[in-house]
Motif scaffolding. Structure first.
Motif: not given
Ligand code: HDD
Length: 750
Positions: A1-11, A344-345, A353-354
């Motif tokens: 799994x990977x993580x988003x940059x969800x912490x970065x504020x928009x704009x 990884x799977x 899978x693409x």
């Protein structure tokens, strides 16, 4: 799994543009931050009911009804008007100067009526033109919040309204339902966070790997451009010419030549999202996901000879079946299952899978049931709903995201684009069937047929005059999964895309012998319609890479010798993970058994003893089947015992191929009358040839003999009952099995 940059504020960089001291910053309110208590998918639903979709409703009612109510028109008891609401006095006669004089230009009532009529047709879909739709709902079995934040999956029991359209691909809008073809399985979820369209098919893989080839594929399968033939059929030179030159098509051909391509009913076919998608949870973590719809009634198909005959007897066969089942309250139901796996799977597997020509075998990643879909309401109006519905592979909601499947990339573009010419402009999202149940707020304005009356002077962002609204939702909105990408721009394909045969072999080897025979027969039929021998030869050389037995069978059927196998792109193709996958056979999912909604013809004629027939009819009805009394003519039947019977279908208006089983009645005179009618023989032969169940009562065994049907008792689908016996259980059990392929021979015995 990977993580988003969800912490970065928009704009994030916006503020810096206004100078260090924010000297040029607009007044407060311009770039408002989203409020911290912005509703999320789960907070939007109260219990299992979304506030936007109203309170719990009775069975048979659907939550999309209420939003559509404002546009539903019921003309009961209303006077006739023009489109301007002007009452019309006379709808029979145009306005003329004198009874025999010329019609007048000022007859605005005539002109409006004719003008509207002249423009009633819109362009049909370039593919999937022929379709049938229904409303329903999706109900989640459990919360999937740990893997996706998609609104429909946030709580156990949560209901999301849906509209579904099933379709054939190649045929035009009025073409037959039973063509050999892929079936579209498109589901529009009206979620709390906008519309999610899962635009799938009844086959889990596709013909091609890259959207670049889609127009070529469709041009090859559509009627040939010089003479516009054949309609709704792949059995012609151009399709097989293209196919024989595109080895990546091998796997899909196995499916399309199987009985999957002639479903008995939309209610008895699976659906697949085809592509690998992403689930993304609230923390921004993602996994891969494949979607499967499994029908509660099991997977059942027609056989080819039957499909061809039904095309003449009832070109609306699948459409009628869906409509009638829903009208009868027999709501079709599918279970939504997902296969989830990690990057990884996927990296470990022999296939990519693409690559949309590959599936993930259930033996590798088991299906996880996550909810059910029930279709419980027919549309009010075919055009307004089924024709105008606009599905779009790009319509995803927070929690669902794309992968880099290159076929999907083209689809993300194509669907919105095609609606613009098909539905006449960029406001097709406002057509009631397309409008989300979630509210829409943005600064898009105007365009053909605009419905919304957006208030205020602000149609731009940033703004200070509108208080910064509508404001960006920030993390609560759709955040694309930030998959890291650092690559050169190239036109090409990944390595694993070059292996085309492993899964074609897997599919063929996983079929029952009867299914394999049908595949061979389908190739034989299709290729026998090809006029250029070199195309047939190329196809045979391709099939040799799939299965020698298959290639041999097809070659024999065409009176050809096997050519050399087609060269493979890879000298050492990777070893597949599984060699057979029982789940790929239609027989793997027989459904819950029983005979609900199965159509059974009971032949009757004057002089019949009515009591046993009435008893059989009542027994079948009680089990949810649809028994119809069939005679040479419709109407009352004279019975020897006075039991009232009424023939509701005739051998002429509902030919035997439209039925799942046949009952032949007892009584010498009756049998004599039936024997003298050529339809009887035809009906019996078709039933037998198509693997269906036959029940012969008493003297009617003669009719089986006349038709050449073996009746030695070894066929569980040919049941002979002595006169007077009325134990229907064996018959019901046999009908519940759908088909008796054990009796099948090629060519057919009967
Ligand atoms: Fe497509 C319609 C399914 C590949 C371009 N497609 C359409 C419909 C279904 C699918 C079910 C009918 C929707 C409805 O009922 O209105 N299509 C698929 C699947 C594909 C696929 C499962 C492969 C996995 N399609 C595909 C590609 C392209 C398109 C690669 C173009 C690059 N499809 C279209 C379209 C259509 C369409 C031209 C015609 C009408 C419409 O969209 O609304 O945009």
């Amino acid at each position: 799994t990977q993580t988003t940059s969800a912490g970065i504020p928009h704009n994030a960089n916006k503020k810096a543009e206004h100078g260090l001291a924010n000297a040029k910053a607009p007044p407060e309110g311009q770039h408002v931050e989203p409020p911290s208590d912005l509703p999320t998918a789960s907070s939007l639903s109260e219990g299992n009911v979304s506030p936007k979709t109203g309170p719990a409703v009775a069975a048979g009612v659907n939550r999309t009804v209420e939003p559509l109510d404002r546009v539903r028109v019921n003309s009961d008891g209303e006077r006739l008007t023009t489109n301007q609401g002007v009452p019309v006095a006379d709808n029979q006669n145009s306005l003329k100067a004198g009874l025999r004089g010329p019609a007048l230009l000022k007859d605005f009532i005539l002109r409006e009526k004719i003008t509207h009529f002249d423009h009633e047709r819109i362009p049909e879909r370039i593919v999937h033109a022929r379709g049938s739709g229904a409303h329903g709902y999706f109900e989640a079995y459990e919360s999937l919040a740990d893997i996706t934040r998609a609104a429909p999956f946030q709580e156990k029991g949560k209901i999301t309204p849906v509209f579904v359209r099933f379709s054939t691909v190649a045929g035009e809008r009025g073409s037959k339902d039973t063509a050999r073809d892929v079936r579209g399985f498109a589901v529009k979820f009206y979620t709390d966070e906008g519309n999610w369209d899962l635009v799938g098919n009844n086959i889990p893989v596709f013909f091609i790997q890259d959207a670049m080839k889609f127009p070529d594929l469709i041009h090859s399968v559509k009627p040939e451009p010089h003479h516009a033939m054949p309609q709704a059929a792949s059995a012609h030179d151009t399709f097989w010419d293209f196919a024989s030159l595109m080895p990546e098509i091998a796997h899909m051909l196995m499916w399309v030549m199987s009985d999957r391509a002639i479903p008995r009913s939309y209610r008895t076919m699976q659906g697949f999202g085809v592509h690998t998608f992403r689930f993304v949870n609230a923390a921004g973590e993602s996994c891969f996901v494949k979607f499967h719809w499994n029908p509660k009634l099991g997977t059942h198909s027609l056989v080819w000879d039957e499909a061809v005959k039904i095309a003449g007897a009832d070109p609306d066969y699948n459409r009628r079946d869906l409509w009638e089942a829903i009208e009868a309250g027999e709501y079709p139901e599918w279970e939504l299952c997902v296969q989830t796996f990690t990057e990884a799977d996927a990296d470990r597997w022999s296939f990519d899978v693409l690559d949309a020509t590959k599936l993930v075998p259930e033996e590798l990643v088991p299906l996880r049931p996550v909810g059910r879909m029930v279709l419980n309401r027919n549309p009010d109006n075919f055009f307004a709903e089924t024709e105008q519905v606009a599905f779009c592979a790009a319509h995803v909601v927070p929690g669902i995201d794309f992968t880099n499947d290159p076929l999907l990339a083209g689809r993300i573009h194509s669907y919105v684009d095609t609606q613009i010419s098909r539905l006449g402009g960029p406001n097709f999202h406002e057509i009631p069937i397309n409008a989300p149940v979630a509210p829409v707020h943005n600064n898009q304005r105007d365009g053909m047929h605009r419905q919304a009356i957006n208030r205020g002077r602000v149609a731009y962002e940033p703004n200070s005059l509108g208080g910064g609204c509508p404001f960006q939702a920030g993390k609560a909105g759709f955040v694309s999964f930030p998959e890291p990408v650092q690559q050169d721009e190239v036109r090409g394909k990944p390595e694993k895309f070059a292996e085309h045969y492993n899964q074609a072999t897997l599919f063929y080897d996983s079929q029952t012998p009867a299914e394999q025979n049908h595949i061979i027969a389908a190739f034989r039929f299709e290729l026998s319609k090809v006029t250029v021998p070199a195309i047939r030869e190329r196809m045979l050389s391709m099939l040799r890479n799939v299965s020698e037995a298959l290639a041999q069978g097809v070659a024999e059927g065409l009176g050809m010798r096997l050519p050399e196998p087609m060269p493979r792109a890879l000298d050492n193709p990777p070893q597949p993970e599984v060699a057979t996958s029982p789940a790929l056979s239609l027989m793997f999912r027989p459904g819950e058994g029983g005979i609900r909604t199965r159509k059974i013809a009971i032949l009757v004629a004057n002089g019949i003893a009515g009591a046993p027939i009435a008893d059989l009819q009542a027994t079948l009805l009680a089990q949810g089947a649809i028994p119809r009394l069939m005679a040479a003519r419709i109407g009352p039947v004279e019975t020897s015992d006075g039991t009232p019977l009424e023939a509701d279908v005739s051998t002429e208006n509902e030919p035997g191929v439209l039925f799942d089983a046949l009952v032949l009645p007892d009584g010498d005179a009756v049998v004599q009358a039936l024997a003298a009618d050529g339809h009887t023989d035809e009906h019996i032969r078709d039933q037998y040839r198509h693997g269906k169940t036959l029940l012969a009562l008493g003297a009617s065994v003669r009719l089986l003999e006349q038709a050449g049907v073996p009746k030695d008792g070894s066929d569980p689908g040919v049941i002979v009952l002595e006169a007077g016996v009325s134990d229907w259980s064996r018959f019901i059990e046999a009908v519940g099995k759908h088909r008796h392929f054990e009796r099948e021979t090629d060519p057919p015995l009967v």
